[in-house]
Structures are given as C-alpha cells and as structure tokens.
Scaffold this active site. Structure first.
Site, PDB file in Angstrom:
ATOM      1  N   SER A  99       0.952  -1.144   0.444  1.00 60.08           N
ATOM      2  CA  SER A  99       0.025   0.329  -0.116  1.00 60.08           C
ATOM      3  C   SER A  99       0.487   1.131  -0.237  1.00 60.08           C
ATOM      4  CB  SER A  99      -0.897  -0.231   1.201  1.00 60.08           C
ATOM      5  OG  SER A  99      -2.263  -1.121   1.137  1.00 60.08           O
ATOM      6  N   HIS A 164       2.049  -4.537  10.235  1.00 58.94           N
ATOM      7  CA  HIS A 164       1.261  -4.649   9.591  1.00 58.94           C
ATOM      8  C   HIS A 164      -0.322  -5.514   9.978  1.00 58.94           C
ATOM      9  CE1 HIS A 164       3.706  -4.072   5.810  1.00 58.94           C
ATOM     10  NE2 HIS A 164       4.447  -4.983   5.672  1.00 58.94           N
ATOM     11  N   ARG A 186      -4.059   2.000   0.934  1.00 61.03           N
ATOM     12  CA  ARG A 186      -4.262   1.976  -1.010  1.00 61.03           C
ATOM     13  C   ARG A 186      -5.346   1.215  -1.973  1.00 61.03           C
ATOM     14  NH1 ARG A 186       0.607   0.184  -4.911  1.00 61.03           N
ATOM     15  NH2 ARG A 186       0.445   1.509  -6.993  1.00 61.03           N
ATOM     16  N   GLY A 322       4.693   1.739  -9.996  1.00 65.71           N
ATOM     17  CA  GLY A 322       4.491   3.128  -8.088  1.00 65.71           C
ATOM     18  C   GLY A 322       3.046   3.386  -8.591  1.00 65.71           C
TER      19      GLY A 322
END
Ligand code: A3P
Length: 357
Positions: A99, A164, A186, A322
């Site tokens: 993300s 995480h 994301r 990206g």
C-alpha cells in the site's frame, strides 16, 4: 486486456555487509532475538490449533484474531503483542502490504530525523542512501521467533517502527499510550496487482504456494483470505480509529500522496509534532525530502537493487512501477466489477471511498 504471467527471477545473494550508519540506528535482528520467555511451546500449540488457508510461502496463512496472518510470521506477531511496550513518543507506520509502506517509511524517517540527517545538502551520509527503508524503520512483528521478546534498547527516542498488524490486534500499549500511528492505504485494485507481482517474486524459490495464476490469487483476496486481511477489516479498523482519535491515527491514501506529496509531507510532519519551520520551507527542505524519497531515486540506489533487509524479501521487490490505476492492465471487466462491488458493500457505507476510473 491480459492476465499477468510472470517469469520467476533468480534469487540474488544475501547482502552481508551492513550499510554505513545502519548499526547506529537499528540493532540487528540477531541482537533483537534474545530468548527471554518460555512461552514458545504454548504459542506453537496455539498456532497448530487454528484454521489454515493458502498464502505466500509453503507455510500459508493462519486465521488468528479474525485476520489471516502469514503462518511463518504469526509467532512474531504474538510476541509483538505480548511484549512490545510503546512509549508516548513512538511513531508507528501501519499498512497492509503493498500500500506504499516503503515510501511512507522513507518519508517519515527523513522528516523525524532531519535534525541528525540533513536532507538538503548533497548529503552522501544520509542513511536512506545506503540503507533500505525497511532496515531503518523496523517492522516490529517480523524477524521474531515464538517466545522471543524484541530487544529494542538500542533505539533512541523518538522511535519509528512499522507494522502490518490490524488496529484491533495491536499491542495494548500502542492503543493506550499517546504514541502516534500513521496508516497508509491504497486502492485495493492496485494493491492486488502489486501483491501478485510481489508474490511471484517471493514465491519464486518456494513454489509450494502453487498459485495457478493471478485469478486464483485475486479470488482469495476477494474472499478476504489474504495476508493481514480481509482487506476491508484492515482498512476499516484504522479508518474508524482515525475518525475517533484523529490526534492518534493519521489516515493516508497512496493516491493522495502521489497527487500532492509535498502537502501530505507537511501534514505528516505536523502530525508527528515536528512541523517544518518557515525557514525550512524557504530553504526547500520539503522538496528535497520528496525528491530523495521518490520511487525513481530510491529504486536507483545500489542498496535497493541487491540484498535483503527483511529475511525472505529482496530489497528490489519493494520498488516496481508505483502507478495509480495499473490494475486496468491486468483485470478483466468481471474481476474489476467484483472487487468494486466488494469495496462498495464493505467500505463505502463508512465513508471510505477510492477514486476508481
Ligand atoms: P507497485 O507494485 O504498484 O509498483 P509496499 O511498500 O507497501 O510494499 O508497497 C509497494 C508498492 O509501493 C509498489 O507498488 C512500489 O512500486 C510502490 N513504491 C515503493 N516505493 C515507492 C515510492 N518511493 N514512491 C511511490 N511508490 C513507491
């Protein structure tokens, strides 16, 4: 429209020479793994009794506290939960993998430690030029074995770590203390694509995962069976916490960070309690950090082309394209529709939306 099929790259040798300055900031994993508790057997018995699912690595996933954890990391997660003591000055970078964790770690590190490491001069000694961001900002639950408490005594305040682990499963002291959490998420469509590339690389030497292709991986992701997932629970846990406690949890989206990196960097600095001064802004410190932490800059560094900072993961696997919206190159219409419906059903009701074309 095509479905991704990746070659399996050869594994590169492990980077054995510690990069300069690394030891000043980060005690090695070996130093951190001093056995000091005898709960190893209890943890192993607990794990063997829990439901299992398919994941990366032959060890697969284990359902623990309502999230799917990579089985090989679960002993570390439990040790982290039992033994980590947060300090009020700590800053934690939280995310679901793929993300934008690596990017946020490098930005947060540059901002928080800019008094020690000046990012404006052509500073060849800046740690980010010789160390992977994951070596500088340690992921707390990784690299731990069952029953081993992390020795973090070598870290000076303010400490910067990553995790995480879902919000509700964070160690009690993180949720109770005044330490700050910066979460990055994301668009899940791009996350799956990024994950699949990563998995193909990570599993290259460990085909026991045995994925038939991206569709199978995607199917599991949509069912919620994915590392640290279901993804909707991960997102919502931090989303709700950020709304209830905005001074404690800053919620960022990868897409917003791409669109306005400098603006969001200032938000991050303010949130961490180290806002940029007018003089720093005039001297271009913000822009220098944005440039140093850009994908193009980090990807070209020798340290990020070879070696590993977390066991099992090559440094170069954290840097790919990206891009926002890369999913259009990999998803069929029905795959996109399925995931968008899940996002609508699980996230939109809570006001959490992503711009999806
Ligand atoms: P892609 O696979 O879509 O390229 P994580 O750090 O959470 O593992 O996420 C990895 C994703 O972030 C990858 O996405 C990677 O290319 C992207 N990424 C890594 N460093 C970045 C940076 N400095 N700027 C923007 N994106 C970055």
């Amino acid at each position: 429209m095509h479905i991704l099929s990746l070659p399996h790259p050869k594994l590169t040798p492990i980077h054995t020479t510690p990069p300069p300055l690394y030891h000043l900031l980060v005690p090695s994993m070996a130093e951190n793994s001093k056995p000091s508790y005898d709960d190893q057997q209890e943890i192993e018995e607990l794990i063997s009794s829990l439901p299992k699912g398919k994941g990366w690595h032959s060890s697969g996933l284990t359902l623990y506290q309502n999230f799917w954890c990579h089985s090989k990391f679960l002993p570390g997660v439990i040790s982290f939960q039992r033994h980590f003591l947060a300090r009020d000055s700590d800053v934690l970078i939280a995310s679901k993998p793929k993300s934008g964790t690596t990017w946020l770690k490098s930005l947060a590190f540059s901002v928080l430690y800019r008094a020690q490491f000046n990012p404006t001069e052509a500073n060849a000694n800046h740690p980010l030029l010789s160390s992977n961001p994951h070596a500088l900002v340690r992921t707390l639950e990784l690299g731990q074995s069952a029953g081993h408490a992390p020795d973090l005594s070598g870290f000076a305040d303010p400490r910067l770590f990553g995790t995480h682990v879902p919000y509700d499963s964070l160690p009690y002291s993180i949720r109770r203390s005044r330490c700050k959490v910066i979460y990055i998420c994301r668009n899940p469509l791009d996350v799956v694509v990024s994950l699949w590339h990563f998995v193909a690389q990570v599993d290259a030497g460990d085909r026991a995962g045995g994925w038939s292709g991206m569709e199978e991986y995607f199917d599991n992701f949509c069912k919620g069976m994915d590392g640290y997932g279901p993804f909707w629970d991960h997102l919502l846990g931090y989303w709700k916490a950020s709304q209830e406690r905005p001074k404690k949890v800053l919620f960022l989206k990868y897409e917003d960070l791409k669109e306005d990196t400098a603006g969001n960097l200032k938000r991050i600095a303010e949130f961490m309690g180290v806002p940029f001064s007018d003089e720093e802004e005039r001297n271009g410190v913000v822009e220098e950090i944005v440039k140093m932490c850009s994908l193009g800059s980090l990807k070209e560094l020798e340290v990020n082309k070879t070696g590993r900072s977390i066991a099992g993961f090559e440094n170069n696997s954290y840097f790919r394209k990206g891009e926002v919206g890369d999913w259009v190159n990999y998803f069929s219409l029905s795959m996109a529709e399925r995931l968008k419906n899940i996002m609508e059903e699980k996230l939109s009701h809570f006001g959490l939306t992503f711009r999806v074309n």
